[in-house]
Every structure is written in structure tokens, then in C-alpha cells.
Write an enzyme that holds these catalytic residues in place. Sequence first.
Site: not given
Length: 152
Positions: A45-47, A50
Site C-alpha cells: 500500500g505504501c509503495t 508513494a
Amino acid sequence: MELKIGDKIPNFTAKDANGTDFDSQNIVGQKPLVIYFYPKDNTPGCTTQACSFRDQYEDFKDLGAEVIGISSDTVASHLKFSKQFKLPFILLSDFDKKIRKAFGVPTGMFGLLPGRVTYVTDKNGVIKMIFDSMLAAKHIPKALQAIKKLVS
């Protein structure tokens, strides 16, 4: 205490992905900000989040805004994450969670994960939008829409 729309963001300092000191006082008063808190570098999710901010970064810059990502990962982790995905915006290491606490970012997933919250401020650091959702990809269009409203 959770920050609300209309509140001014607190002053904060941290190290960026290059280990350079970052002081919010040097940017508040200059331009609108998109400050997003995320759980962890190199997670799906964070990738996604970003890389979505990366792909739209020029749109934010064209509107005069700066994007800042904050998590409790180390400077070394941020540098690797930033280089691997060619992230053009500022990543700050909040290793002691002081910034997260100052903003009052809630935890997600029943307190198991650091929360995923995006704040949009005007150039004076006054919060104009808060978006709290674990759905990573939803943050970018919300933030862009809020910045467009600010500058129109």
C-alpha cells in the site's frame, strides 16, 4: 490531540532521506503543503501511494505545492525506498513518532498499524483538508483536488 481543519500545523524537524535536517519553518509561509503519514516503506500500500504521488508530483509542483511523506522508518530505509522508486519529493524519518504525535495521527487496523493520513495546508500552514483512509491510492486525487481549490 488530533489536528482539525482550520488548525495550524505544529513546527517540526526531522532528517530527510539524505540525512539532511528538515525544518518545517523553512517551508511554511512559502507554499501549500501535502503532508502524508504512511505506515512503512516497501509495503504494497505504501509503495502504491508513494508511486502515485511520484506520478502526479509535477501536477502538485505546477500548482506551487510541495509533497512530504512521513513514516517512522530510518533515514537509510527512506533513502533506499526513494532511490528504488525514484521518488522526487521529501521523505522524513519520524523514528521517535514525535511528528505523528504532534499531528495526532490515529493508528489504523485496530491500533496495529500506524495510520495513513494526508493533510493539505495553505501556504501559511493552516490545514484545509484531512483525509484518513487505509486505502492508499485514494489519497492522491483527494490531495490534488484540495490543492487546486486553494490556488484557484
